[in-house]
Design a protein around this motif. Sequence first.
Motif, mmCIF file in Angstrom:
data_model
loop_
_atom_site.group_PDB
_atom_site.id
_atom_site.type_symbol
_atom_site.label_atom_id
_atom_site.label_comp_id
_atom_site.label_asym_id
_atom_site.label_seq_id
_atom_site.Cartn_x
_atom_site.Cartn_y
_atom_site.Cartn_z
ATOM 1 N N SER B 131 3.489 17.954 59.567
ATOM 2 C CA SER B 131 2.235 18.659 59.371
ATOM 3 C C SER B 131 1.137 17.653 59.108
ATOM 4 C CB SER B 131 2.338 19.648 58.200
ATOM 5 O OG SER B 131 1.865 19.064 57.010
ATOM 6 N N VAL B 132 -0.065 18.107 59.228
ATOM 7 C CA VAL B 132 -1.222 17.232 59.043
ATOM 8 C C VAL B 132 -1.728 17.298 57.603
ATOM 9 C CG1 VAL B 132 -3.002 18.939 59.608
ATOM 10 C CG2 VAL B 132 -3.302 16.557 60.340
ATOM 11 N N LEU B 133 -0.962 18.013 56.767
ATOM 12 C CA LEU B 133 -1.463 18.328 55.437
ATOM 13 C C LEU B 133 -1.762 17.116 54.558
ATOM 14 C CD1 LEU B 133 -2.162 20.491 53.349
ATOM 15 C CD2 LEU B 133 0.248 20.530 52.684
ATOM 16 N N GLU B 134 -0.730 16.319 54.275
ATOM 17 C CA GLU B 134 -0.953 15.260 53.281
ATOM 18 C C GLU B 134 -1.922 14.201 53.788
ATOM 19 O OE1 GLU B 134 -0.211 15.684 50.246
ATOM 20 O OE2 GLU B 134 0.939 17.516 50.695
ATOM 21 N N LYS B 135 -1.984 14.025 55.088
ATOM 22 C CA LYS B 135 -2.982 13.109 55.655
ATOM 23 C C LYS B 135 -4.386 13.600 55.314
ATOM 24 C CE LYS B 135 -1.736 9.598 58.375
ATOM 25 N NZ LYS B 135 -2.386 8.485 59.061
ATOM 26 N N MET B 136 -4.581 14.895 55.431
ATOM 27 C CA MET B 136 -5.890 15.439 55.123
ATOM 28 C C MET B 136 -6.180 15.388 53.632
ATOM 29 S SD MET B 136 -7.712 16.114 57.687
ATOM 30 C CE MET B 136 -9.053 16.860 56.760
ATOM 31 N N VAL B 137 -5.145 15.616 52.807
ATOM 32 C CA VAL B 137 -5.376 15.555 51.364
ATOM 33 C C VAL B 137 -5.809 14.143 50.980
ATOM 34 C CG1 VAL B 137 -4.355 15.848 49.075
ATOM 35 C CG2 VAL B 137 -3.724 17.391 50.911
ATOM 36 N N LEU B 138 -5.187 13.150 51.594
ATOM 37 C CA LEU B 138 -5.582 11.766 51.309
ATOM 38 C C LEU B 138 -7.004 11.497 51.806
ATOM 39 C CD1 LEU B 138 -4.790 9.020 50.149
ATOM 40 C CD2 LEU B 138 -3.884 8.398 52.387
ATOM 41 N N PHE B 139 -7.345 12.069 52.945
ATOM 42 C CA PHE B 139 -8.717 11.928 53.442
ATOM 43 C C PHE B 139 -9.721 12.418 52.397
ATOM 44 C CE2 PHE B 139 -12.161 11.715 56.400
ATOM 45 C CZ PHE B 139 -12.974 12.794 56.106
ATOM 46 N N TRP B 140 -9.457 13.601 51.836
ATOM 47 C CA TRP B 140 -10.403 14.151 50.858
ATOM 48 C C TRP B 140 -10.414 13.332 49.577
ATOM 49 C CZ3 TRP B 140 -13.877 16.521 53.177
ATOM 50 C CH2 TRP B 140 -13.614 17.445 54.202
ATOM 51 N N HIS B 141 -9.246 12.841 49.212
ATOM 52 C CA HIS B 141 -9.167 12.027 47.994
ATOM 53 C C HIS B 141 -10.035 10.774 48.159
ATOM 54 C CE1 HIS B 141 -7.786 9.963 44.506
ATOM 55 N NE2 HIS B 141 -6.843 9.236 45.058
ATOM 56 N N ASP B 142 -10.041 10.220 49.350
ATOM 57 C CA ASP B 142 -10.868 9.047 49.622
ATOM 58 C C ASP B 142 -12.345 9.449 49.716
ATOM 59 O OD1 ASP B 142 -11.825 7.205 52.421
ATOM 60 O OD2 ASP B 142 -11.430 6.297 50.478
ATOM 61 N N HIS B 143 -12.598 10.599 50.344
ATOM 62 C CA HIS B 143 -13.981 11.028 50.544
ATOM 63 C C HIS B 143 -14.641 11.396 49.216
ATOM 64 C CE1 HIS B 143 -17.420 12.744 52.631
ATOM 65 N NE2 HIS B 143 -17.297 13.807 51.903
ATOM 66 N N PHE B 144 -13.971 12.228 48.430
ATOM 67 C CA PHE B 144 -14.510 12.609 47.116
ATOM 68 C C PHE B 144 -13.890 11.709 46.060
ATOM 69 C CE2 PHE B 144 -16.918 16.196 48.312
ATOM 70 C CZ PHE B 144 -16.220 16.942 49.247
ATOM 71 N N ALA B 145 -13.990 10.414 46.296
ATOM 72 C CA ALA B 145 -13.240 9.459 45.480
ATOM 73 C C ALA B 145 -13.460 9.681 43.993
ATOM 74 C CB ALA B 145 -13.647 8.041 45.859
ATOM 75 N N THR B 146 -12.391 9.798 43.279
ATOM 76 C CA THR B 146 -12.422 9.982 41.827
ATOM 77 C C THR B 146 -11.326 9.114 41.246
ATOM 78 O OG1 THR B 146 -13.041 12.298 42.186
ATOM 79 C CG2 THR B 146 -12.318 11.698 39.974
ATOM 80 N N GLN B 147 -11.703 8.308 40.272
ATOM 81 C CA GLN B 147 -10.717 7.431 39.644
ATOM 82 C C GLN B 147 -10.289 7.996 38.311
ATOM 83 O OE1 GLN B 147 -13.813 4.019 40.091
ATOM 84 N NE2 GLN B 147 -11.921 3.085 39.427
#
Lengths: 543, 513
Positions: B131-147
């Motif tokens: 599935s494309v799911l976790e790839k997309m979740v990582l995309f958002w994590h990078d886009h809305f970067a929060t540490q």
Amino acid sequence: MTKRRDFIKQSTMGVGVVTNLSLGKMQVSAFEPALANVQNDNILVVIQQFGGNDGMNTITPYEWESYYTLYRPKLHIPKNVVEPISKDLGMAMHPNLKRGPKNGMLGLFNEGKLAVMHGLGYHNPNYSHFRSTDIWLSGVVPNNDIDPLKSGWLGRYFDRVSPSERTESPFCLQIGNNPSLMFLGETGEKSIVLEDVEQLYSQAKAVESNKINIGGSAYFMSEFDYVNNVGQEVNEYSKVIKKAFDNGKNIEKYENQSLANQLKLVARLINGGLKSKVYFVEHHGYDTHSNQGVLDGIHSRLLAELSEAISAFQSDIEQLGHASKVVGITTSEFGRRPYENGSLGTDHGTANVGFAFGEGVKGEIFGFHFAFLPFRDFQNLWFRTDFRSIYFEIMVSWFGQTPEYAQYILGSKFAYIEEKGFLKNTKQDITLPPPPDVPQVNMDMNNPDNPLSPLNITEQDKFTLYPNPVQGNSAFLNMRLYFQGPVRIVQTYVNGQEMGVIHEKTYQAGLHNVYLELKGGPGLYLLRIKVGKRNHFVKCLKM
Amino acid sequence: MGIVSRRDFFGSLLSTSRLDIKANLDEYTQPLSRPQVQHLLRRATFSLSNSIIDKYVGKTASFVVDELFANADASINPSPPFFHNDHINNPANLSGKQREEADAKKNLLFGEYNHALGEWWVTLMKKDTVSVLEKMVLFWHDHFATQFQSCDNVPAVSMYRQNDLFRKNYAGNLRNLLEQVTIDGAMLKYLNGNLNISASPNENYARELMELFSLGVGNYTEQDVREASKILTGWKVNYFLDDGIPYKPFLNPIDFDKTTKFFMGEVFAVNYEVNEQNVFKNSIQKLIAVILSKKGDVAAKFISYKLYQYFVYANPQKADASVIDQMAKLVTANDFELKPALKRLLKSQHFFDDLNVGVQIKSPAETVIGMLKHLKFSDRLARNIMEVTGLELFNPPNVSGWKGYRSWISTKTLPTTIYYTKEIINNNTNTELADWALSIEGSGDVKVLTERYIELFLARPVSEDRFRKFKNMFLGGAPDYEWYEIIKNKDQAGQRVRSFLFEIIKAPEYFLF
């Protein structure tokens, strides 16, 4: 094993990855780019302070009342603990700049080995960390916010080093994790990034060190070559670096802390004979939007670390016998605003103070405290010296290049700081342009050229009511305040008779839109706006 | 495959017009070849397996992509991490033994549990192969970067909830994501939203909302930032039971700026009762609505560009601009629903163009998870390896996320990655490695085996010379037919697999996909 010059030749020719140096006003000659003069032995150490160092609390304007009452009521460094470095100019060091061998950075200043450079910045400052950092690293001030900055000033500098000159050492050595834009040239990275020498050496042995010729599509080949080249470089450089590491040593004691450890490694590699010309170390954490701290807390800890690391390094370099050829500078993407914010911190600003240290620098203060620069937009200060002046001077006076070569790298020539330069061996050069054209400021509070003089400021406040004529009862008042203060708006009839207070609030300097509910029926009225002690009048027609 | 000289290739580039490249989103309708299936799975998932490739050879892109999304839709509710409901009282309000215990738990919640959360996510990435799911979740994590890590850490429960938001909206509506992220508990802490009060606005989030999350540098003014910060005042999040419902953001009406603001030409008057519902609707939702309506084209282009970089090529060229433009048009046409544009991109001729095959540089996620899937190794250690090679989950370097592209491979990370990949391999015995080889269909023939392994790890087929070299790692100098004997001895076979793996991870294109 491939020689360095071979893989420079083979390095990616930019297939599909063309970088373009023409930005804004910069003219880059497409033909016969200048070659650099032979490299001398001088070494530059760059300490990057990530986040935007709060210069105003690093070197405080300790005699200036507004610092204590107006700008930093909660965050000022108390007058009784700072270390004055100039009574005339009213400047003092944060007490933590005493930390480290021989009284830290204060000691270095007293020995004439620390230059304090005020008001570093550039036109149209950018308040974004990433953009402003890129501007400092690239040495290019673009015309807009969108032009990509694809190379760094030192990357470009080493692009043009004559092939016969290349040594086995990397041009630049970066201690850290992520390659800095500063070293990215048009023909690739000019620095090696490492955290630990032994680790690099042992791990590099497992990397593919042969050049592999590959076929395929253009982008694939470009990326493949990139990875292949990194492997070759790692393999070759790890050996050279290890050799210097084994040969070198430290004499001075350093704190066991990240910045100190990085500089300790740099000193050791210099001592061990590594021929890298620039060393780059990182100090993180300066983005103090909240709970910045005064004598304790984040900022003061960072200053302690900075002072301890720099003074230990300088002492070590002297004892090891390399002091005549090592100069260091600090860089930071911007300063922070004079006004503290509501979270006991400070927000992104503009002009900042920078330091240079080493036996090759003039141990002086350059410029007057940047706090006395005029505001450029009510919240932030003008700059006084273009940061590229520092780079220009380094290339000419420290690296021994022609002004024309430095001009090629930066796009133009730059005046030396305060027209005299911060390096001892800087020579006068009448062909250089004048310093930046920034508003002058007069320190006399009664002088109209002093932006802080009450005589001056509120003359410049502007008020605009819209829509005017007003339909109905409500309108917006656009206020441009040069100075913070209590604002009280009273609506009156044209004969001056008061109708009542329609707005009252204290505002910071800046642009504000105030929503007003007006009294009375259709007719002509006056709004008497009192800001601090001055009155302004705006006519208003209600329909 | 033949080797083309660099000069010929460079020459051919100059003479061919860029119009030859499929610069549009027309669908690729032919049945997918084996390499094309690999290409699609490499981009859409973190790891490949030969059996899954087998399944999709001969199917159309449309079929496979639809399945990748359907499988994603079915997986948006994984079991939460073990600590997701952990609450404590504020240690500062306790004393003695109770305080000690609360302090210890607090340190876990704000510290180590963030690592545990990373481990939890690694497990999901490892399992997600169709599935494309976790790839997309990582995309958002990078886009809305929060540490999670800063002077004042964000608790793991908040980071989890943000991750969950991304998962549930993995290819959803950008408008919804922007609204929800604005009042996300982790984001409120990270970008000081929870310190943004009427008496003293804090501009941090307002700036990044426009610069990094929706519009990009240069598409807003300083005045916009100032007004937006006022509009965004008042939101808070607490972490302890004694302060309210832990981790749940709420509005504190006193801190909300009730003056009228003027943002991008629109009036934000507060002519309603100041409560959470109304403020969310009339401030947050309205703010996002104004951004997306006044600058809709900019926003669509901005997100399309990033998605293009993520799925096609991290260094888009001028010729690719028209593809990105078309994606952007799809985004606006669908009122910021992203699934149509995404699906269209992954089904397109442009996506399958040979020019775009094998051109992406692996992040530690692709490198580590790609190997992890097949071997025995601790997910926690895998998270740690990703950290030291440049991608610490839940801890991007700064608010602009990871730089990506060539920054994944540096003189620092390349040797480190190879070193740790060997650790993963060496965590498996010879027998285990042999079992893996034997589980691959066709492994009795060493040529087939070599091909199958190469397709798992290398971005494109290799030259005959290099193929022979790789094959020889299994044979150790023996002729091909002796492989049949070699695999009878698991210890020997496993040792050969190990040698092969050590060799393949040196290949430069091991780091491409």
